[in-house]
Design a protein around this motif. Structure first.
Motif, PDB file in Angstrom:
ATOM      1  N   GLU A   1      -2.495  -4.373  -1.769  1.00  0.00           N
ATOM      2  CA  GLU A   1      -2.783  -3.938  -0.404  1.00  0.00           C
ATOM      3  C   GLU A   1      -3.506  -2.597  -0.362  1.00  0.00           C
ATOM      4  OE1 GLU A   1       0.579  -3.254   2.141  1.00  0.00           O
ATOM      5  OE2 GLU A   1      -0.502  -3.928   3.917  1.00  0.00           O
TER       6      GLU A   1
ATOM      7  N   SER B   1      -7.117  -4.402  -0.614  1.00  0.00           N
ATOM      8  CA  SER B   1      -7.506  -5.544   0.239  1.00  0.00           C
ATOM      9  C   SER B   1      -6.543  -5.622   1.414  1.00  0.00           C
ATOM     10  CB  SER B   1      -7.398  -6.865  -0.524  1.00  0.00           C
ATOM     11  OG  SER B   1      -8.079  -6.808  -1.736  1.00  0.00           O
ATOM     12  N   PRO B   2      -7.051  -6.062   2.563  1.00  0.00           N
ATOM     13  CA  PRO B   2      -6.135  -6.233   3.695  1.00  0.00           C
ATOM     14  C   PRO B   2      -5.118  -7.338   3.405  1.00  0.00           C
ATOM     15  CG  PRO B   2      -8.361  -6.968   4.238  1.00  0.00           C
ATOM     16  CD  PRO B   2      -8.427  -6.410   2.858  1.00  0.00           C
ATOM     17  N   LEU B   3      -3.933  -7.200   3.948  1.00  0.00           N
ATOM     18  CA  LEU B   3      -2.882  -8.193   3.731  1.00  0.00           C
ATOM     19  C   LEU B   3      -2.738  -9.046   4.987  1.00  0.00           C
ATOM     20  CD1 LEU B   3      -0.494  -9.271   2.021  1.00  0.00           C
ATOM     21  CD2 LEU B   3       0.938  -7.588   3.192  1.00  0.00           C
ATOM     22  N   ASP B   4      -2.814 -10.360   4.795  1.00  0.00           N
ATOM     23  CA  ASP B   4      -2.625 -11.300   5.892  1.00  0.00           C
ATOM     24  C   ASP B   4      -1.256 -11.944   5.721  1.00  0.00           C
ATOM     25  OD1 ASP B   4      -2.660 -13.319   7.721  1.00  0.00           O
ATOM     26  OD2 ASP B   4      -4.282 -14.466   6.775  1.00  0.00           O
TER      27      ASP B   4
ATOM     28  N   ARG C   1       0.837  -1.210   0.000  1.00  0.00           N
ATOM     29  CA  ARG C   1       0.000   0.000   0.000  1.00  0.00           C
ATOM     30  C   ARG C   1       0.868   1.254   0.000  1.00  0.00           C
ATOM     31  NH1 ARG C   1      -1.210  -1.557   5.694  1.00  0.00           N
ATOM     32  NH2 ARG C   1       0.039  -0.173   6.976  1.00  0.00           N
TER      33      ARG C   1
ATOM     34  N   ARG D   1       6.836   0.427   3.379  1.00  0.00           N
ATOM     35  CA  ARG D   1       5.855  -0.642   3.598  1.00  0.00           C
ATOM     36  C   ARG D   1       6.365  -1.970   3.016  1.00  0.00           C
ATOM     37  NH1 ARG D   1       2.707  -3.166   6.816  1.00  0.00           N
ATOM     38  NH2 ARG D   1       1.170  -4.445   5.743  1.00  0.00           N
TER      39      ARG D   1
END
Ligand code: SF4
Length: 420
Positions: free
Chosen positions: A44, A47-50, A9, A70
């Motif tokens: 990112e 969408s959230p990053l896992d 991101r 980042r």
């Protein structure tokens, strides 16, 4: 082998209308990978990053300087768990040393034709810290159709309207503009792709809206004429960076689908006024990209420049504070004079003053940046201008769809036009 491809991101420009385009670096990289690789992709920004999963390797695709911190944090999270991390892209090439210190391997330059070596080394657990092909650009014929199947297009809409797909028909730039690192990244040689490959790529894209992200389409007139002629039957709408502004090219460009160009405006010159008038006379909209804070600008000059953008009847404008990105002429000059304030890359976003201006104070330049956005957009607001722009392209598509239907073909115009 499972590779997780991540686009880190990055902060949007303060004041910019919030919209997201499908990223081009990851899909270009994906196209160079063998198909037997299992590939998953996370943008990112959308969408959230896992980071709790355990792929065989993580590949970071980094475009911007402001993504670097980042990217390093993501690399650290995976490497702590023993997952090897490889990074590539423009941002990695500009920050090679720093990224090499944060990853298992960095990839500099163009990836086409080079994946077998790095994947072999990865499989043997013998990754080298640096794969440096920066001075050996890949043969342009090897650039294939980008792997857009890895994208989730529902994430790339603006108020329900599908955004453009990014395509490139050439690499390299023979110009050497002071704020731009492209000469360092791509060499100063213009390298057009074979036109049939560009056409095949466009035909594979289920979207009537494209953005040609080529550095400049003013580098080889004969090739551009051939390219635009090849676009005529494809019936797409496209945005591009500047084109030659003579009537012949602009007429052809308009018929080939060009409806909008990004045009740098460095000063209120009669030449730029005439160039923009010509685009507009051919029905091509213009977004001005304006840099504030150059050494020849004092406060009065910035006021004049902002007034000039208003006089031009631009569809949109984007104002940036001059930012000394690595490997640019600007950075070398400012560094030589001790005028770079810091290397906090998260603040290298084009909306913050990170250097000592010559003819005005830092705070005044920052204030004038806000002034420029407010003065240009006024009470109409950026969202309204963006909405007007979207209406413009949709009306254009409808007109072309009607005309294509009259010719017995509606290819591309009723599918993928809007989503969400
Ligand atoms: S700003 Fe555009 S034309 Fe100038 S060097 Fe960079 S890519 Fe080339």
């Amino acid at each position: 082998m499972w590779i997780k491809l991540i686009y880190p991101r990055w902060p949007k420009l303060e004041g910019q209308t919030e919209f997201h385009l499908p990223p081009h670096g990851p899909v270009t990289f994906a196209a160079a990978l063998p198909r037997e690789i299992e590939l998953s992709f996370v943008d990112e920004n959308r969408s959230p990053l896992d980071c709790s999963d355990r792929p065989d390797a993580v590949a970071l695709s980094v475009m911007l300087t402001c993504q670097v911190p980042r990217a390093k944090a993501i690399a650290a999270a995976y490497r702590r768990c023993g997952v090897p991390v490889i990074a590539g892209g423009i941002g990695v090439t500009l920050h090679a040393e720093e990224m090499a210190g944060a990853c298992d391997a960095v990839f500099l330059g163009e990836v086409e034709g080079r994946c077998d070596q790095i994947l072999g080394d990865l499989g043997r657990k013998e990754l080298r810290p640096v794969y440096d092909w920066l001075r050996e650009p890949a043969p342009i014929e090897l650039v294939g159709t980008a792997r857009r199947d890895i994208l989730d297009y529902s994430l790339y809409t603006y108020r329900g309207v599908r955004m453009v797909d990014l395509v490139h028909a050439s690499r390299g730039c023979r110009f050497d503009c002071a704020p731009c690192p492209v000469g360092y990244l791509g060499g100063r040689v213009f390298r057009p792709r074979p036109i049939e490959k560009v056409v095949a790529e466009i035909e594979s894209i289920d979207n009537p809206r494209l953005f040609f992200v080529d550095n400049s389409l003013c580098q080889d007139r004969a090739w551009v004429e051939q390219l635009l002629t090849a676009f005529l039957p494809l019936r797409r709408s496209f945005i591009s960076h500047p084109l030659d502004s003579d009537d012949e090219i602009l007429d052809l460009a308009r018929r080939a689908g060009c409806w909008y160009v990004y045009q740098a405006i460095l000063s209120p010159s009669p030449a730029i006024r005439e160039r923009i008038r010509r685009y507009q006379a051919h029905g091509i909209g213009v977004e001005g990209t304006v840099i504030l804070g150059t050494d020849d600008q004092d406060e009065a000059a910035i006021y004049r420049l902002v007034d000039f953008t208003l006089e031009l009847g631009l569809d949109m404008a984007e104002f940036n504070v001059l930012t000394p990105y690595p490997h640019t002429t600007y950075r070398r000059a400012l560094a030589a004079e001790g005028r770079i304030l810091h290397d906090d890359w998260e603040k290298y976003t084009g909306d913050k003053v990170v250097f000592e201006p010559k003819r005005l104070s830092r705070t005044r330049l920052q204030d004038l940046y806000y002034y420029a956005w407010e003065k240009f957009y006024g009470t109409a607001g950026r969202r309204m201008k963006m909405g007007a722009l979207i209406r413009k392209v949709i009306l254009r598509e409808q007109a072309q769809g009607a005309s294509a239907a009259g010719e017995g073909s509606t290819k591309g115009w009723t599918q993928g036009g809007s989503a969400g």
